[in-house]
Design a protein around this motif. Sequence first.
Motif, PDB file in Angstrom:
ATOM      1  N   VAL A  18       0.854  -1.186   0.000  1.00 30.29           N
ATOM      2  CA  VAL A  18       0.000   0.000   0.000  1.00 30.29           C
ATOM      3  C   VAL A  18       0.886   1.231   0.000  1.00 30.29           C
ATOM      4  O   VAL A  18       1.830   1.327   0.799  1.00 30.29           O
ATOM      5  CB  VAL A  18      -0.945   0.006   1.220  1.00 30.29           C
ATOM      6  N   GLY A  19       0.618   2.159  -0.930  1.00 30.95           N
ATOM      7  CA  GLY A  19       1.440   3.352  -1.037  1.00 30.95           C
ATOM      8  C   GLY A  19       0.641   4.554  -1.501  1.00 30.95           C
ATOM      9  O   GLY A  19      -0.587   4.489  -1.678  1.00 30.95           O
ATOM     10  N   THR A  20       1.362   5.644  -1.753  1.00 27.79           N
ATOM     11  CA  THR A  20       0.761   6.916  -2.125  1.00 27.79           C
ATOM     12  C   THR A  20       1.253   7.342  -3.494  1.00 27.79           C
ATOM     13  O   THR A  20       2.441   7.205  -3.815  1.00 27.79           O
ATOM     14  CB  THR A  20       1.116   8.002  -1.092  1.00 27.79           C
ATOM     15  N   VAL A  21       0.337   7.864  -4.320  1.00 26.12           N
ATOM     16  CA  VAL A  21       0.709   8.374  -5.638  1.00 26.12           C
ATOM     17  C   VAL A  21       1.417   9.713  -5.443  1.00 26.12           C
ATOM     18  O   VAL A  21       0.852  10.661  -4.886  1.00 26.12           O
ATOM     19  CB  VAL A  21      -0.536   8.539  -6.519  1.00 26.12           C
ATOM     20  N   THR A  22       2.662   9.796  -5.913  1.00 20.46           N
ATOM     21  CA  THR A  22       3.461  11.014  -5.742  1.00 20.46           C
ATOM     22  C   THR A  22       3.568  11.826  -7.031  1.00 20.46           C
ATOM     23  O   THR A  22       3.855  13.019  -6.983  1.00 20.46           O
ATOM     24  CB  THR A  22       4.870  10.658  -5.255  1.00 20.46           C
ATOM     25  N   ALA A  23       3.361  11.200  -8.182  1.00 22.01           N
ATOM     26  CA  ALA A  23       3.461  11.922  -9.454  1.00 22.01           C
ATOM     27  C   ALA A  23       2.680  11.168 -10.507  1.00 22.01           C
ATOM     28  O   ALA A  23       2.507   9.943 -10.426  1.00 22.01           O
ATOM     29  CB  ALA A  23       4.912  12.090  -9.884  1.00 22.01           C
ATOM     30  N   ILE A  24       2.195  11.923 -11.508  1.00 28.31           N
ATOM     31  CA  ILE A  24       1.494  11.345 -12.656  1.00 28.31           C
ATOM     32  C   ILE A  24       2.270  11.703 -13.895  1.00 28.31           C
ATOM     33  O   ILE A  24       2.417  12.879 -14.238  1.00 28.31           O
ATOM     34  CB  ILE A  24       0.047  11.864 -12.741  1.00 28.31           C
ATOM     35  N   LEU A  25       2.815  10.689 -14.580  1.00 30.20           N
ATOM     36  CA  LEU A  25       3.649  10.873 -15.764  1.00 30.20           C
ATOM     37  C   LEU A  25       2.907  10.333 -16.983  1.00 30.20           C
ATOM     38  O   LEU A  25       3.155   9.216 -17.440  1.00 30.20           O
ATOM     39  CB  LEU A  25       4.996  10.161 -15.586  1.00 30.20           C
ATOM     40  N   GLY A  26       1.955  11.121 -17.480  1.00 30.40           N
ATOM     41  CA  GLY A  26       1.159  10.642 -18.608  1.00 30.40           C
ATOM     42  C   GLY A  26       0.256   9.512 -18.161  1.00 30.40           C
ATOM     43  O   GLY A  26      -0.599   9.682 -17.295  1.00 30.40           O
ATOM     44  N   LYS A  27       0.455   8.317 -18.730  1.00 26.25           N
ATOM     45  CA  LYS A  27      -0.322   7.151 -18.350  1.00 26.25           C
ATOM     46  C   LYS A  27       0.339   6.330 -17.258  1.00 26.25           C
ATOM     47  O   LYS A  27      -0.184   5.283 -16.868  1.00 26.25           O
ATOM     48  CB  LYS A  27      -0.569   6.265 -19.580  1.00 26.25           C
ATOM     49  N   ARG A  28       1.477   6.764 -16.758  1.00 26.34           N
ATOM     50  CA  ARG A  28       2.194   6.043 -15.712  1.00 26.34           C
ATOM     51  C   ARG A  28       2.151   6.841 -14.419  1.00 26.34           C
ATOM     52  O   ARG A  28       1.965   8.063 -14.426  1.00 26.34           O
ATOM     53  CB  ARG A  28       3.627   5.761 -16.137  1.00 26.34           C
ATOM     54  N   LEU A  29       2.326   6.137 -13.305  1.00 23.64           N
ATOM     55  CA  LEU A  29       2.201   6.729 -11.982  1.00 23.64           C
ATOM     56  C   LEU A  29       3.457   6.444 -11.162  1.00 23.64           C
ATOM     57  O   LEU A  29       4.052   5.362 -11.282  1.00 23.64           O
ATOM     58  CB  LEU A  29       0.979   6.140 -11.249  1.00 23.64           C
ATOM     59  N   MET A  30       3.841   7.389 -10.366  1.00 22.76           N
ATOM     60  CA  MET A  30       4.904   7.189  -9.387  1.00 22.76           C
ATOM     61  C   MET A  30       4.233   6.935  -8.048  1.00 22.76           C
ATOM     62  O   MET A  30       3.441   7.743  -7.562  1.00 22.76           O
ATOM     63  CB  MET A  30       5.812   8.408  -9.314  1.00 22.76           C
TER      64      MET A  30
END
Length: 216
Positions: A18-30
């Motif tokens: 379980v984690g947190t979304v830190t960035a949105i890179l187009g269709k990919r997520l950090m």
Amino acid sequence: MRDNLARQRTETLATQEVGTVTAILGKRLMVRVGSGEYEAERAVSCLVEPELGDLVLLALHDEGCHVLAVLKREGAGATRLVAEGDLEMSAPAGKVTIRAQSGMCMATPGETTLASGKVRVHAREAALAVEAMSYLGDQLVAKIDHVKTVARSVESVADRWVSRVARAYRFIAESEQVRARYYEVSAKAAVNIKSQTTLVKSGELTKIDGGQVHIG
């Protein structure tokens, strides 16, 4: 035995965090989890589009990383269901119901098609703005208390036209022309024609018949 061993070699093991979304890179997520920060894709089954700060379930496996679900979101923002490609909802043995308290909106630059055995629309108020509309049907029945039409041009083509009204009023600013093979006016009480100039022309016969005829 050999089949079981081969299947075990081809199976891809996955761990979930379980984690947190830190960035949105187009269709990919950090996504930042306990073991680190990973670049992940949204799984096909995860229809809710993740946003920054969302708490998500991340799957780590040999093929990469995938966000399986959005677990929690702070704030009262909109929840968006997004699918890559076509999206189809199906209930072969039942019906599909969509409910909303505040309202519903459908928007597409393409074509909207509705096919049904019967359509019912119930609304207290409706507004329709269409640049061009065509209707094709066998029968139209309308029961309306009040109708007002404002148009620059109206053209009707019909084999038979019947109107039954209690009172009819027509106000024509310029001129009216009636062209017919046979034209009949019948009134039980009286017919009153008023004009500055009245012309009656016939090619063969003009007949005036009455109990009393007054001219002048």
